[in-house]
Design a protein around this motif. Sequence first.
Motif, PDB file in Angstrom:
ATOM      1  N   GLU A 148      44.544  17.527  26.297  1.00 43.09           N
ATOM      2  CA  GLU A 148      43.299  17.806  26.942  1.00 43.09           C
ATOM      3  C   GLU A 148      41.978  17.696  25.912  1.00 43.09           C
ATOM      4  N   ALA A 149      41.426  16.345  26.240  1.00 46.32           N
ATOM      5  CA  ALA A 149      40.425  16.112  25.421  1.00 46.32           C
ATOM      6  C   ALA A 149      39.095  15.614  26.279  1.00 46.32           C
ATOM      7  N   THR A 150      38.104  15.715  25.677  1.00 42.86           N
ATOM      8  CA  THR A 150      36.817  15.231  26.284  1.00 42.86           C
ATOM      9  C   THR A 150      36.921  13.606  26.685  1.00 42.86           C
ATOM     10  N   PHE A 151      37.497  12.873  25.800  1.00 42.87           N
ATOM     11  CA  PHE A 151      37.828  11.406  26.179  1.00 42.87           C
ATOM     12  C   PHE A 151      39.255  11.258  25.965  1.00 42.87           C
ATOM     13  N   PRO A 152      40.088  11.486  27.139  1.00 41.95           N
ATOM     14  CA  PRO A 152      41.462  11.513  26.997  1.00 41.95           C
ATOM     15  C   PRO A 152      42.297  10.129  27.155  1.00 41.95           C
ATOM     16  N   GLY A 153      43.360  10.102  26.357  1.00 39.44           N
ATOM     17  CA  GLY A 153      44.400   8.832  26.597  1.00 39.44           C
ATOM     18  C   GLY A 153      45.438   9.441  27.325  1.00 39.44           C
ATOM     19  N   GLU A 154      46.117   8.492  28.127  1.00 39.45           N
ATOM     20  CA  GLU A 154      47.115   9.077  29.034  1.00 39.45           C
ATOM     21  C   GLU A 154      48.335   8.002  28.903  1.00 39.45           C
ATOM     22  N   GLY A 155      49.668   8.513  29.116  1.00 39.71           N
ATOM     23  CA  GLY A 155      50.635   7.828  29.220  1.00 39.71           C
ATOM     24  C   GLY A 155      50.960   7.006  28.019  1.00 39.71           C
ATOM     25  N   LEU A 156      50.730   7.714  26.870  1.00 40.01           N
ATOM     26  CA  LEU A 156      50.999   6.821  25.419  1.00 40.01           C
ATOM     27  C   LEU A 156      52.407   6.543  25.387  1.00 40.01           C
ATOM     28  N   GLU A 157      52.735   5.346  25.015  1.00 40.42           N
ATOM     29  CA  GLU A 157      54.053   4.789  24.783  1.00 40.42           C
ATOM     30  C   GLU A 157      53.952   4.246  23.233  1.00 40.42           C
ATOM     31  N   LEU A 158      54.691   4.813  22.213  1.00 39.90           N
ATOM     32  CA  LEU A 158      54.912   4.376  21.055  1.00 39.90           C
ATOM     33  C   LEU A 158      56.003   3.460  20.943  1.00 39.90           C
ATOM     34  N   LEU A 159      55.859   1.994  20.927  1.00 38.31           N
ATOM     35  CA  LEU A 159      56.895   1.251  20.973  1.00 38.31           C
ATOM     36  C   LEU A 159      57.048   0.673  19.723  1.00 38.31           C
ATOM     37  N   PRO A 160      58.170  -0.118  19.452  1.00 42.40           N
ATOM     38  CA  PRO A 160      58.438  -0.740  18.090  1.00 42.40           C
ATOM     39  C   PRO A 160      57.367  -1.701  17.534  1.00 42.40           C
ATOM     40  N   GLU A 161      56.947  -2.556  18.517  1.00 40.56           N
ATOM     41  CA  GLU A 161      56.079  -3.717  18.375  1.00 40.56           C
ATOM     42  C   GLU A 161      54.490  -3.337  18.652  1.00 40.56           C
ATOM     43  N   GLY A 162      54.134  -2.017  19.124  1.00 40.33           N
ATOM     44  CA  GLY A 162      52.926  -1.802  19.364  1.00 40.33           C
ATOM     45  C   GLY A 162      52.786  -0.421  20.194  1.00 40.33           C
ATOM     46  N   SER A 163      51.558  -0.183  20.874  1.00 37.33           N
ATOM     47  CA  SER A 163      51.294   0.918  21.748  1.00 37.33           C
ATOM     48  C   SER A 163      50.826   0.634  22.896  1.00 37.33           C
ATOM     49  N   ARG A 164      51.031   1.458  23.866  1.00 43.57           N
ATOM     50  CA  ARG A 164      50.365   1.163  25.040  1.00 43.57           C
ATOM     51  C   ARG A 164      49.795   2.706  25.936  1.00 43.57           C
ATOM     52  N   PHE A 165      48.737   2.644  26.387  1.00 45.99           N
ATOM     53  CA  PHE A 165      48.338   3.890  27.225  1.00 45.99           C
ATOM     54  C   PHE A 165      47.214   3.569  28.302  1.00 45.99           C
ATOM     55  N   ARG A 166      46.814   4.539  29.001  1.00 44.96           N
ATOM     56  CA  ARG A 166      45.724   4.090  29.944  1.00 44.96           C
ATOM     57  C   ARG A 166      44.395   4.894  29.548  1.00 44.96           C
ATOM     58  N   TYR A 167      43.434   4.524  29.697  1.00 44.86           N
ATOM     59  CA  TYR A 167      41.954   4.946  29.486  1.00 44.86           C
ATOM     60  C   TYR A 167      41.373   4.935  30.723  1.00 44.86           C
ATOM     61  N   ARG A 168      40.706   5.969  31.291  1.00 44.37           N
ATOM     62  CA  ARG A 168      39.895   6.039  32.505  1.00 44.37           C
ATOM     63  C   ARG A 168      40.672   4.974  33.674  1.00 44.37           C
ATOM     64  N   GLY A 169      41.783   5.063  33.716  1.00 41.89           N
ATOM     65  CA  GLY A 169      42.589   4.160  34.555  1.00 41.89           C
ATOM     66  C   GLY A 169      42.704   2.742  34.054  1.00 41.89           C
ATOM     67  N   LEU A 170      42.329   2.443  32.843  1.00 43.36           N
ATOM     68  CA  LEU A 170      42.427   1.127  32.491  1.00 43.36           C
ATOM     69  C   LEU A 170      43.637   0.948  31.438  1.00 43.36           C
ATOM     70  N   PRO A 171      44.452   0.004  31.666  1.00 44.67           N
ATOM     71  CA  PRO A 171      45.518  -0.157  30.785  1.00 44.67           C
ATOM     72  C   PRO A 171      45.243  -0.795  29.518  1.00 44.67           C
ATOM     73  N   VAL A 172      45.721  -0.041  28.293  1.00 44.09           N
ATOM     74  CA  VAL A 172      45.316  -0.264  27.084  1.00 44.09           C
ATOM     75  C   VAL A 172      46.471  -0.861  26.157  1.00 44.09           C
ATOM     76  N   ARG A 173      46.501  -2.026  25.533  1.00 47.16           N
ATOM     77  CA  ARG A 173      47.661  -2.319  24.437  1.00 47.16           C
ATOM     78  C   ARG A 173      47.044  -2.561  23.319  1.00 47.16           C
ATOM     79  N   VAL A 174      47.839  -2.123  22.150  1.00 51.68           N
ATOM     80  CA  VAL A 174      47.395  -2.227  20.863  1.00 51.68           C
ATOM     81  C   VAL A 174      48.489  -2.880  20.076  1.00 51.68           C
ATOM     82  N   PRO A 175      48.452  -3.979  19.292  1.00 49.76           N
ATOM     83  CA  PRO A 175      49.335  -4.677  18.691  1.00 49.76           C
ATOM     84  C   PRO A 175      49.728  -4.160  17.321  1.00 49.76           C
ATOM     85  N   TYR A 176      49.945  -2.782  17.252  1.00 52.51           N
ATOM     86  CA  TYR A 176      50.205  -2.315  16.018  1.00 52.51           C
ATOM     87  C   TYR A 176      51.109  -0.922  16.514  1.00 52.51           C
TER      88      TYR A 176
END
Length: 435
Positions: free
Chosen positions: A242-270
Amino acid sequence: MLKGGEWVVHVAHVREVTPEWVAAATGGRLHPGGRPVRDLHWDSRQVAPGGLFVALPGARVHGRAFAGEALERGAHLLLSDRPGWATVEVANPYRALLRLGRALRDLFPGPVVAVGGSTGKTTTKEALAQALGFPAPPGNQNTAPPLARHFLGLDPRAPGTVVELGVDRVGEMAELMALARPHLAVLTALGEEHLLAFGDLEGVVREEAGLLQAPEALVSLQAQEVLRAFGHGSFLTYGFGEATFPGEGLELLPEGSRFRYRGLPVRVPYPGLGPALGALAALAVGEVLGKDLKEVAERLAALTLPPGRMERQERGGVVFLNDAYNANPLSVEAGLRWLAAQPGRKWAVLGEMRELGEEAPRLHLRVAEAAARLGLRPLYLGPHAEAQAALGGEAAGSLEEALRWLKARVAPGDLVYLKASRALGLERILELWDA
């Protein structure tokens, strides 16, 4: 570069400031012989022709002892508390450096974003800089001298800049804030750090909260909770909740992370929560600054972090996560939670957390208790290793012993997490693995 059928030449910006300008900015007395400068150093071994050498007091020797060497290496000007050739003489070189840094910062018209906190500063700074296309000091150059150097070399045409503010003594945040004068501050997290200087968590919060004097401030959900516990008010927040700027659907994977922000898919390679939170902070700041969020997300997919921060390496089929650039209880516990959630066989090698003062035994045991609750049995190194291992795990007396212990147990396909304060050099396990 060929653009529209014509060659477009981009000329790198090089700022020069005169000795007279430096003297006026620092309130110093100018002696003859100085020439305009275009770089700044406080280590005489790094001085190059055209530089300004700032003679700061060191732990053992005062920088003024190296003034001659700096001039021989081509320094155009010295900032020192002693008179001399090509010198701006000041009463206190460090205070003069702060004034100089502030004057250089005032030459930059764009927005300045400052990042502080007990952990995750460099990761967040890199995410912000790369995602927004803002220049930033490299690595964790987060004290007054490199910040002054950054502002000297900063192109005034840049769309903005990101700086990291690191503190390890009382009053330092106020100094850095006066130098950087950020428009927007990001507070990553609050936890026990540098307790030899700050005493306890309350002292840490008191110092780090100086960052929030910026006109606008974003704080992580974790930092907001700690701030409230010590009587601070509410701020704009970012986080997975419950944040002013929330990330949603966080997946902490072995090779990186994925989540959504304002409906946008976001991938982080760490992998790990830290890089994901850094990326989320970049998106939040991007939104505040009116940036194209799709472009911000695309840049985050190519994020590159300095070594030792959730750095994935493979050795003979064994996957190592080198997170050993630095460590405090907050960052170690976050790393262990990530490790416990990963599939397959996994191992944790945990070294000493430095600068915790009298609280060190208690805080090392707190980490061991957290590991036991997560079902992990780490291999511990350092002066508290035996006590930690008694709660579940093993103790090693040296890096070489730790290496032998791992070699006897780890198999291809396993995951090994390395975490410790930088001084321990835990990453040497990677260097020695194939030896």
